[in-house]
Design a protein around this motif. Structure first.
Motif, PDB file in Angstrom:
ATOM      1  N   ALA A  60      23.409 -14.788  17.542  1.00 13.13           N
ATOM      2  CA  ALA A  60      23.970 -13.575  16.935  1.00 13.13           C
ATOM      3  C   ALA A  60      25.396 -13.354  17.412  1.00 13.13           C
ATOM      4  CB  ALA A  60      23.093 -12.363  17.275  1.00 13.13           C
ATOM      5  N   ARG A  61      25.644 -13.557  18.701  1.00 10.33           N
ATOM      6  CA  ARG A  61      26.984 -13.385  19.258  1.00 10.33           C
ATOM      7  C   ARG A  61      27.951 -14.405  18.663  1.00 10.33           C
ATOM      8  NH1 ARG A  61      26.583 -13.788  25.285  1.00 10.33           N
ATOM      9  NH2 ARG A  61      25.484 -11.840  24.972  1.00 10.33           N
ATOM     10  N   ALA A  62      27.524 -15.672  18.608  1.00 10.61           N
ATOM     11  CA  ALA A  62      28.398 -16.721  18.057  1.00 10.61           C
ATOM     12  C   ALA A  62      28.742 -16.418  16.603  1.00 10.61           C
ATOM     13  CB  ALA A  62      27.717 -18.087  18.169  1.00 10.61           C
ATOM     14  N   ALA A  63      27.756 -16.050  15.806  1.00  9.15           N
ATOM     15  CA  ALA A  63      28.011 -15.737  14.395  1.00  9.15           C
ATOM     16  C   ALA A  63      28.948 -14.547  14.264  1.00  9.15           C
ATOM     17  CB  ALA A  63      26.690 -15.468  13.671  1.00  9.15           C
ATOM     18  N   GLY A  64      28.771 -13.550  15.119  1.00  9.28           N
ATOM     19  CA  GLY A  64      29.587 -12.348  15.051  1.00  9.28           C
ATOM     20  C   GLY A  64      31.058 -12.582  15.339  1.00  9.28           C
ATOM     21  N   HIS A  65      31.368 -13.688  16.001  1.00  8.64           N
ATOM     22  CA  HIS A  65      32.765 -14.011  16.321  1.00  8.64           C
ATOM     23  C   HIS A  65      33.485 -14.740  15.191  1.00  8.64           C
ATOM     24  CE1 HIS A  65      32.840 -12.567  20.396  1.00  8.64           C
ATOM     25  NE2 HIS A  65      31.752 -13.244  20.698  1.00  8.64           N
ATOM     26  N   ARG A  97      37.708 -23.757  10.062  1.00 12.44           N
ATOM     27  CA  ARG A  97      36.925 -22.848  10.900  1.00 12.44           C
ATOM     28  C   ARG A  97      35.421 -23.087  10.781  1.00 12.44           C
ATOM     29  NH1 ARG A  97      38.199 -17.113   7.918  1.00 12.44           N
ATOM     30  NH2 ARG A  97      36.872 -17.551   6.170  1.00 12.44           N
ATOM     31  N   LEU A  98      34.966 -23.851   9.773  1.00  9.26           N
ATOM     32  CA  LEU A  98      33.545 -24.207   9.716  1.00  9.26           C
ATOM     33  C   LEU A  98      33.176 -25.048  10.931  1.00  9.26           C
ATOM     34  CD1 LEU A  98      30.862 -24.089   8.212  1.00  9.26           C
ATOM     35  CD2 LEU A  98      31.566 -26.105   6.936  1.00  9.26           C
ATOM     36  N   ALA A  99      34.042 -25.976  11.318  1.00 10.68           N
ATOM     37  CA  ALA A  99      33.798 -26.784  12.517  1.00 10.68           C
ATOM     38  C   ALA A  99      33.809 -25.898  13.769  1.00 10.68           C
ATOM     39  CB  ALA A  99      34.835 -27.892  12.635  1.00 10.68           C
ATOM     40  N   ARG A 100      34.677 -24.897  13.795  1.00 12.82           N
ATOM     41  CA  ARG A 100      34.700 -23.975  14.938  1.00 12.82           C
ATOM     42  C   ARG A 100      33.397 -23.165  15.002  1.00 12.82           C
ATOM     43  NH1 ARG A 100      40.092 -23.679  13.261  1.00 12.82           N
ATOM     44  NH2 ARG A 100      39.867 -21.633  12.293  1.00 12.82           N
ATOM     45  N   LEU A 101      32.895 -22.737  13.838  1.00 12.13           N
ATOM     46  CA  LEU A 101      31.614 -22.028  13.797  1.00 12.13           C
ATOM     47  C   LEU A 101      30.505 -22.929  14.336  1.00 12.13           C
ATOM     48  CD1 LEU A 101      29.674 -19.745  12.980  1.00 12.13           C
ATOM     49  CD2 LEU A 101      29.700 -20.691  10.650  1.00 12.13           C
ATOM     50  N   VAL A 105      28.173 -22.139  17.647  1.00 10.50           N
ATOM     51  CA  VAL A 105      26.713 -22.091  17.556  1.00 10.50           C
ATOM     52  C   VAL A 105      26.092 -23.076  18.547  1.00 10.50           C
ATOM     53  CG1 VAL A 105      24.793 -22.693  16.018  1.00 10.50           C
ATOM     54  CG2 VAL A 105      26.615 -21.194  15.203  1.00 10.50           C
ATOM     55  N   ALA A 106      26.613 -24.294  18.593  1.00  9.43           N
ATOM     56  CA  ALA A 106      26.084 -25.311  19.508  1.00  9.43           C
ATOM     57  C   ALA A 106      26.294 -24.898  20.962  1.00  9.43           C
ATOM     58  CB  ALA A 106      26.738 -26.664  19.230  1.00  9.43           C
ATOM     59  N   ALA A 107      27.464 -24.345  21.279  1.00 14.78           N
ATOM     60  CA  ALA A 107      27.728 -23.908  22.653  1.00 14.78           C
ATOM     61  C   ALA A 107      26.782 -22.777  23.061  1.00 14.78           C
ATOM     62  CB  ALA A 107      29.188 -23.458  22.788  1.00 14.78           C
ATOM     63  N   GLY A 108      26.561 -21.841  22.170  1.00 10.56           N
ATOM     64  CA  GLY A 108      25.628 -20.754  22.465  1.00 10.56           C
ATOM     65  C   GLY A 108      24.215 -21.273  22.693  1.00 10.56           C
ATOM     66  N   GLU A 174      15.312 -16.724  11.495  1.00 12.67           N
ATOM     67  CA  GLU A 174      16.130 -15.518  11.594  1.00 12.67           C
ATOM     68  C   GLU A 174      17.523 -15.826  11.058  1.00 12.67           C
ATOM     69  OE1 GLU A 174      16.151 -11.950  14.752  1.00 12.67           O
ATOM     70  OE2 GLU A 174      16.563 -13.907  15.642  1.00 12.67           O
ATOM     71  N   ALA A 175      18.166 -14.815  10.492  1.00 17.00           N
ATOM     72  CA  ALA A 175      19.537 -14.958   9.985  1.00 17.00           C
ATOM     73  C   ALA A 175      20.467 -14.130  10.859  1.00 17.00           C
ATOM     74  CB  ALA A 175      19.624 -14.502   8.541  1.00 17.00           C
ATOM     75  N   TYR A 176      21.702 -14.626  11.001  1.00 17.62           N
ATOM     76  CA  TYR A 176      22.707 -13.966  11.830  1.00 17.62           C
ATOM     77  C   TYR A 176      23.968 -13.791  10.989  1.00 17.62           C
ATOM     78  CZ  TYR A 176      19.395 -15.766  15.169  1.00 17.62           C
ATOM     79  OH  TYR A 176      18.225 -16.070  15.817  1.00 17.62           O
TER      80      TYR A 176
END
Length: 182
Positions: A60-65, A97-101, A105-108, A174-176
């Protein structure tokens, strides 16, 4: 488990319309069931029960950024292994920015202790089929070379659980939402 984006139904219909006539002529390929179509952001493998709650918080945090972003599917390509095509896919006309997303997500997921995230550089793609044995996919790549989906705005990522079957089935957990809400 894995985290993915799922194109909207109208885009999936465009893909289905383009691919259906080709499937009949290429029965030797393992075609992905349309119910399982997605764009993987991070493969997580088996996620320990103890990491589940933290994983959800971190996703959720990663998606929110990351803000919602325009995406579209484009021409076909193939991944090679040992000099032969093994996967047929559609490209993504996507911002960097898709690669950044995907990286966020992977880091989280790693920080949450969520199993085996892939360390290879991210390559956005939409898998259509896999080859069980050596096959020349260039006619399919050429046939789908002009594919160009309707653009859409990706506004959330989803956590999925895999059920190996048969049949293979992916269940959304779940969706974020992307971007800060509130």
């Amino acid at each position: 488990m894995f985290v993915a984006l799922v194109p909207p139904p109208d885009v999936l219909t465009e893909v289905r319309d383009a691919v259906t006539p080709l499937r009949r002529d290429w029965p030797e390929l393992a075609w992905v069931d349309p119910a399982n179509w997605h764009i993987t952001l991070a493969f997580l493998g088996e996620v320990p029960d103890r990491a589940q709650a933290e994983l959800r918080v971190r996703l959720a945090r990663a998606a929110g950024h990351h803000e919602p972003m325009p995406l579209a599917l484009g021409k076909a390509g193939a991944f090679l292994k040992s000099g032969r095509a093994i996967t047929l896919w559609l490209s993504l006309r996507a911002p960097a920015r898709l690669a950044r997303l995907a990286g966020s997500v992977a880091a989280g997921a790693r920080r949450a202790g969520a199993g085996e995230t892939d360390e290879r550089p991210y390559r956005a793609h939409f898998t259509l089929a896999r080859a069980r044995k050596a096959v020349e996919l260039s006619p399919l790549v050429e046939a789908l070379g002009g594919f160009d989906s309707t653009p859409w705005e990706a506004d959330s990522v989803q956590l999925f659980e895999s059920h190996l079957g048969p049949p293979l089935r992916y269940e959304p957990v779940e969706a974020y939402p992307l971007g800060r809400r509130g």
